[in-house]
Design an enzyme around this catalytic site. Sequence first.
Site, short mmCIF file in Angstrom:
data_model
loop_
_atom_site.label_atom_id
_atom_site.label_comp_id
_atom_site.label_asym_id
_atom_site.label_seq_id
_atom_site.Cartn_x
_atom_site.Cartn_y
_atom_site.Cartn_z
N CYS A 1 4.63 -3.65 -4.72
CA CYS A 1 5.37 -2.58 -4.04
C CYS A 1 5.78 -2.95 -2.61
O CYS A 1 6.59 -2.26 -2.01
CB CYS A 1 4.51 -1.33 -4.02
SG CYS A 1 3.55 -1.11 -5.52
N HIS B 1 3.77 5.01 2.52
CA HIS B 1 3.73 4.42 1.19
C HIS B 1 3.31 5.47 0.17
O HIS B 1 3.84 5.49 -0.94
CB HIS B 1 2.75 3.24 1.17
CG HIS B 1 2.58 2.61 -0.17
ND1 HIS B 1 3.62 1.99 -0.81
CD2 HIS B 1 1.52 2.54 -1.01
CE1 HIS B 1 3.20 1.54 -1.99
NE2 HIS B 1 1.94 1.88 -2.14
N GLU C 1 -4.30 5.69 3.30
CA GLU C 1 -3.17 5.50 4.23
C GLU C 1 -3.24 6.52 5.37
O GLU C 1 -2.89 6.20 6.51
CB GLU C 1 -1.84 5.61 3.49
CG GLU C 1 -0.66 5.29 4.43
CD GLU C 1 0.69 5.31 3.73
OE1 GLU C 1 0.77 5.75 2.57
OE2 GLU C 1 1.68 4.89 4.37
N LYS D 1 8.65 9.17 -2.24
CA LYS D 1 8.28 8.97 -3.65
C LYS D 1 8.10 10.30 -4.36
O LYS D 1 8.14 10.37 -5.59
CB LYS D 1 6.99 8.16 -3.76
CG LYS D 1 7.13 6.69 -3.36
CD LYS D 1 5.83 5.95 -3.60
CE LYS D 1 5.94 4.48 -3.21
NZ LYS D 1 5.83 4.26 -1.75
N HIS E 1 7.87 6.28 -7.97
CA HIS E 1 7.48 5.02 -7.32
C HIS E 1 8.31 3.89 -7.92
O HIS E 1 8.13 3.53 -9.08
CB HIS E 1 5.99 4.79 -7.54
CG HIS E 1 5.42 3.62 -6.81
ND1 HIS E 1 6.19 2.69 -6.13
CD2 HIS E 1 4.13 3.22 -6.63
CE1 HIS E 1 5.41 1.78 -5.60
NE2 HIS E 1 4.16 2.08 -5.88
N PHE F 1 -0.18 -3.91 -5.00
CA PHE F 1 -1.20 -4.63 -5.77
C PHE F 1 -1.27 -6.07 -5.23
O PHE F 1 -0.28 -6.61 -4.75
CB PHE F 1 -0.83 -4.67 -7.25
CG PHE F 1 -1.17 -3.41 -8.01
CD1 PHE F 1 -1.60 -2.27 -7.37
CD2 PHE F 1 -1.06 -3.38 -9.39
CE1 PHE F 1 -1.92 -1.12 -8.07
CE2 PHE F 1 -1.37 -2.23 -10.11
CZ PHE F 1 -1.80 -1.10 -9.45
#
Lengths: 277, 405
Positions: free
Chosen positions: B157, B297, B308, B329, B334, B393
Amino acid sequence: MTLSSTAATASVSAGVVCDVAAACALEADAAQLLALRQGIEPACGEPLPASSLKHLDEQTLVALAAVYGAIRAQDLRVDFQRWAVVAAPRFLGRAALIVSLQRYAVEGAWGMSPHFIPHRTLHSVSGTVSMALGIHGPNFGIDGGPAGSSQAVLAAATLLSTGTLPGVWLLLSGWEREPLVPLAALVGKHEAFPKCRAVALALVPRGCAANGLQARVLPGTLYRAGSNGTTSRTPLFGLDELAAAVAAPPAPGAHVAWRLCCGGKMELANAADGATP
Amino acid sequence: MTPTGKVLITGVGAATPLGNGYQEIADALLAGRSAVTPVTSFDAAQHPSRIAGQVHTIPCPAGEEPEAFARRERLEQLVLWCTASALEDAGWWQRRGDVRVGMVLGIGAEWLKIWEADALRGGRRIHEPERDAFSMIQADQAKLGLSGPAVSVSAACASGNHALALGKRWLELGWVDVCLAGACDSGVTPLCLAGFGNLRALSRRNDDPQAASRPFDRGRDGFVIGEGGAVFLLEPEASARRRSARVYAEVAGCGATSDAYHMVIPSPHPEPAITAMRQALADAGIAPESVDYVNAHATGTPVGDSAEARVLRTVLGTAVTHVPVSSTKSMTGHLLTAAAAAEALACLVALERQALPPTINLDDPDPECALCHVANEARAHRVRTAVSNSFGFGGSNTCLVLRAA
């Protein structure tokens, strides 16, 4: 070997010159892959837990072993915390996807392993190596196809050019020939099981390492005869070419040059007698 | 700072679940509507999550035969549309052969997508490696007739922010004259939906798709998968001013770190993500209190959003009470590899429209995610500096600072 923290200030507009603090090329057959999966002896840091090793892609295993091999070969005593990792696996996950497609066809969504995405996608190699070495600098994967080797060189050089990183691990990996059936079906068939290959280069700013091996990356436009001093006879850069050069490095004062298929060229030189590429 | 001076964004090409092209997406973001619907491109009945943010029609770029375009793989269509329309939007399309146009794109697992799509059509390409000679970025370069260096990066991402950072650096080094940078992904596929679903990362609010993506809300239960792309034309300030180009923003700062903790789970130690944000702010030369908007994010996972929020509270310090934060998002889903690029676009919208896109579905804010939320409705706000976080990831943490120019 320890690394000097005083790097020479190099002009980067024409390219990036860096030292190769350590290098290792490895290949592993089925038995060696199994041994790696059962436990890679770390050259530094803590070993990855068995639960992680179990699910790693074969290319990740060999790339990590190559990193440890490079560290051992030069006895690198370095804190890698601020380093970066750029990894270019070639066709990562093909055999695993063959299995996943077969299972999806039979079992539907339930058949898709939750370990596929973490361990068979392009960032899997770089992410795993960052975990294994405790690297907190950037990590990312590159391209995934035959062009990835060239692109990774350019990306690693770009990161080093910022002057903010003490080093970059450049990792290339791939199969001797692509496995086209589930790997489990090849276990015990020694001739049929292809070897998995990886090369690890520890790139550091020029002047930081003392073993004489240097890399120079010259960016450029896509290949046209004569551009960037290349000719049609300048060989194309790739995993196998770099592995051969790491296994038999240039003699002092000599260098080997390759075209990068994404534009520009790379030279690997032995400047042990003061010669600079 | 190098002799290049500032690096500016002078063109945008995009396709998202909210629409295609900058204006359409900007309008939709500020309208605060969800683009999440039931999956329609394949039978998802057996999947734990059956909803997605889908791009229903990818426009055919100028100069491309519609029939030939329709035959291309979906991801290839996204890459071609986004890159060609960014060049067009920037005014470089006709002159693209006269300059060194570099290209740095985040492209998500292109080979896996190609093999999967082919196999599900009954093909055997995965067994025919001789057909895999050229990657998508090479094909796109050839199609567009570009000759500059090109790299495709993958940090899940976070890919788009890495692409923008590399493209910016190439311009600073003088390696290219202009550079396309961004990311594309076509993650709404059977195996991708199953893979994330079996990781238990996805929302299972299948009966109420438009309410499913709810970052920072106490009722969040995972992210909603999406697809799309956004590509930007980066250009040195001198070049952009010389030709009186439309300027969207300056790429002012970038930061990137790794957790070195786990391939999937965010680190319980927030320091690496904090460092990435601080690197980006330092690179841009701004203090936390000068940030006018944060595009978080925040994907809508229970663990990730609160992690976050802790990072933002640390980095923003006392300014956390008044720096507006939203997660777009909530509207797009996403976009995976394309997420950072799509959210950089949302920051451009905030800078251009002087208005903040909201986090929709934020009905019951989680106290663990206490921030200055832009909840449910867009609002007018003076925006000179916008920050976009993207984590991925593999432990990647990235941060991008965009500034009015």
